[in-house]
Write an enzyme that holds these catalytic residues in place. Structure first.
Site, mmCIF file in Angstrom:
data_model
loop_
_atom_site.group_PDB
_atom_site.id
_atom_site.type_symbol
_atom_site.label_atom_id
_atom_site.label_comp_id
_atom_site.label_asym_id
_atom_site.label_seq_id
_atom_site.Cartn_x
_atom_site.Cartn_y
_atom_site.Cartn_z
ATOM 1 N N GLU A 25 0.755 -1.235 -0.145
ATOM 2 C CA GLU A 25 -0.193 -0.161 -0.180
ATOM 3 C C GLU A 25 0.812 1.165 0.117
ATOM 4 O O GLU A 25 2.026 1.231 0.149
ATOM 5 C CB GLU A 25 -0.823 0.041 1.092
ATOM 6 C CG GLU A 25 -0.171 -0.071 2.474
ATOM 7 C CD GLU A 25 -0.971 0.675 3.479
ATOM 8 O OE1 GLU A 25 -1.211 2.084 3.327
ATOM 9 O OE2 GLU A 25 -1.149 0.274 4.786
ATOM 10 N N LYS A 159 -4.164 -2.027 14.888
ATOM 11 C CA LYS A 159 -3.442 -1.287 16.162
ATOM 12 C C LYS A 159 -4.344 -1.353 17.450
ATOM 13 O O LYS A 159 -5.430 -1.069 17.400
ATOM 14 C CB LYS A 159 -3.041 0.274 15.531
ATOM 15 C CG LYS A 159 -2.214 0.385 14.268
ATOM 16 C CD LYS A 159 -2.251 1.932 13.635
ATOM 17 C CE LYS A 159 -2.339 1.755 12.248
ATOM 18 N NZ LYS A 159 -3.443 1.440 11.661
HETATM 19 N N1 PSU Z 1 -0.660 1.262 9.016
HETATM 20 C C1 PSU Z 1 0.186 2.234 9.331
HETATM 21 N N2 PSU Z 1 0.112 3.432 8.928
HETATM 22 C C2 PSU Z 1 -0.811 3.988 8.392
HETATM 23 C C3 PSU Z 1 -2.070 2.869 8.027
HETATM 24 C C4 PSU Z 1 -1.804 1.704 8.578
HETATM 25 O O1 PSU Z 1 1.328 1.934 10.272
HETATM 26 O O2 PSU Z 1 -1.192 4.986 7.777
HETATM 27 C C5 PSU Z 1 -3.128 3.352 7.236
HETATM 28 C C6 PSU Z 1 -3.726 1.960 6.220
HETATM 29 O O3 PSU Z 1 -3.602 2.483 4.950
HETATM 30 C C7 PSU Z 1 -4.872 1.655 6.718
HETATM 31 C C8 PSU Z 1 -5.457 3.121 7.194
HETATM 32 O O4 PSU Z 1 -5.716 1.211 5.440
HETATM 33 O O5 PSU Z 1 -4.428 3.641 7.867
HETATM 34 C C9 PSU Z 1 -6.629 2.792 8.080
HETATM 35 O O6 PSU Z 1 -7.461 4.157 8.131
HETATM 36 P P1 PSU Z 1 -8.929 4.694 8.695
HETATM 37 O O7 PSU Z 1 -8.745 4.277 10.105
HETATM 38 O O8 PSU Z 1 -9.070 6.247 8.490
HETATM 39 O O9 PSU Z 1 -9.735 3.743 7.864
#
Ligand code: PSU
Ligand code: MN
Length: 305
Positions: A25, A159
């Protein structure tokens, strides 16, 4: 899909010949890690995939062009573009980013969509989105995408900035199997363990590949989540992680941070509060997940031939 997709020649050749490919990604480059660590980590993940014998395909939208397998220069270009000028792209963002020719960094959901379009079955990242603590209506589109797109995501769980029990409930509702790579409990990104059970422990890449193959033989339209604990020597002790996360989420609430800004905000604050320790864990697990995803992709292509 009539919208053009640019696929790097190395990736296209691998796909045409049923050779192993791993999607990566781009949100972690633009919204997850600071410059230049983001560029170094993205490259290190690609190297880890290659060392496992697979071809990496980092996915992003470059001025409106869906690009599978961005080059080192394009990784740099994306990383150098001001954060405000790169759209964090989940499912809902595609028509906007494409229609208005924007830069787009794909999230887990966004990357799964494009990987599926071109036939990539295995995808490595750090952590998936989930249900936000204290905000049970803030359910990441990543969870819904896992329920509707047949791509296997290799990550270190979600997380612990999230509500993990609620995240597991949503994944169950969405029909997403959760595998644990040498673990029988859910890892929580910075830390290796929680007390939350997963669906199946696996001991090696071959068993992962057998399960993925069965998913596709079933013509199932949902994904699989494979969770891999952060390498033990780089783990952030869970009490330190919890304290930092608690403070960061509270600050996000106080400052009125909402929507897609929450995850980047909290990640960055946790990094500051832990004096960079969280980032060391983050980088280590990203590289390790890329390596294991590469091994799984290799086993999957061996099964087919
Ligand atoms: N893991 C990381 N850093 C990030 C993300 C994941 O260490 O920036 C990103 C991923 O791309 C994941 C997104 O899909 O955060 C999720 O965002 P939200 O909670 O807004 O859906
Ligand atoms: Mn959200």
């Amino acid at each position: 899909m009539t919208y053009p997709i640019t696929v790097h020649p190395d990736v296209q050749v691998a796909l045409d010949n049923h050779q192993p490919v791993v999607a990566l990604e781009s949100t972690l480059i633009t919204h997850g890690l600071p410059y230049p660590t983001n560029v170094e980590t993205a490259s290190a993940m690609e190297d880890a995939v290659r060392e496992s014998g697979a071809i990496p395909a980092t996915i992003a939208i470059m001025k409106g062009n869906i690009t599978v397998g961005i080059t080192r220069d394009q990784i740099e270009e994306l990383a150098q573009t001001e954060e405000g000028n790169v759209r964090k792209c989940s499912r809902r963002d595609f028509p906007i980013a494409l229609g208005l020719q924007q830069y787009g960094a794909t999230t887990v959901a966004g990357t799964m969509i494009i990987a599926n379009m071109v036939g990539i079955k295995v995808f490595a990242t750090g952590g998936i989105g989930g249900v936000h603590r204290g905000h049970p209506q803030d359910v990441s589109a990543d969870l819904i995408e896992l329920g509707r797109t047949p791509v296997t995501v290799v990550s270190s769980g979600a997380k612990s900035i999230l509500d993990l029990p609620l995240t597991l409930e949503v994944l169950e509702t969405q029909g997403v199997p959760i595998l644990g790579y040498k673990t029988n409990v859910l890892p929580s990104f910075y830390s290796a363990k929680t007390e939350l059970p997963i669906d199946q422990q696996i001991e090696n890449a071959t068993d992962a590949a057998k399960i993925i193959q069965a998913l596709h033989d079933l013509r199932a339209q949902h994904g699989i989540l494979i969770t891999v604990p952060v390498p033990a020597d780089k783990e952030l002790p869970s009490d330190i992680a919890e304290t930092a996360i608690h403070q960061a989420t509270q600050e996000a609430d106080e400052q009125g941070i909402i929507g897609k800004e929450i995850t980047p905000f909290v990640l960055n604050r946790v990094k500051q509060i832990t004096d960079g320790q969280s980032m060391i864990a983050n980088i280590a697990l990203l590289k390790n997940n890329a390596k294991i995803a590469g091994q799984i992709a290799v086993e999957l292509s061996n099964l087919k031939s």
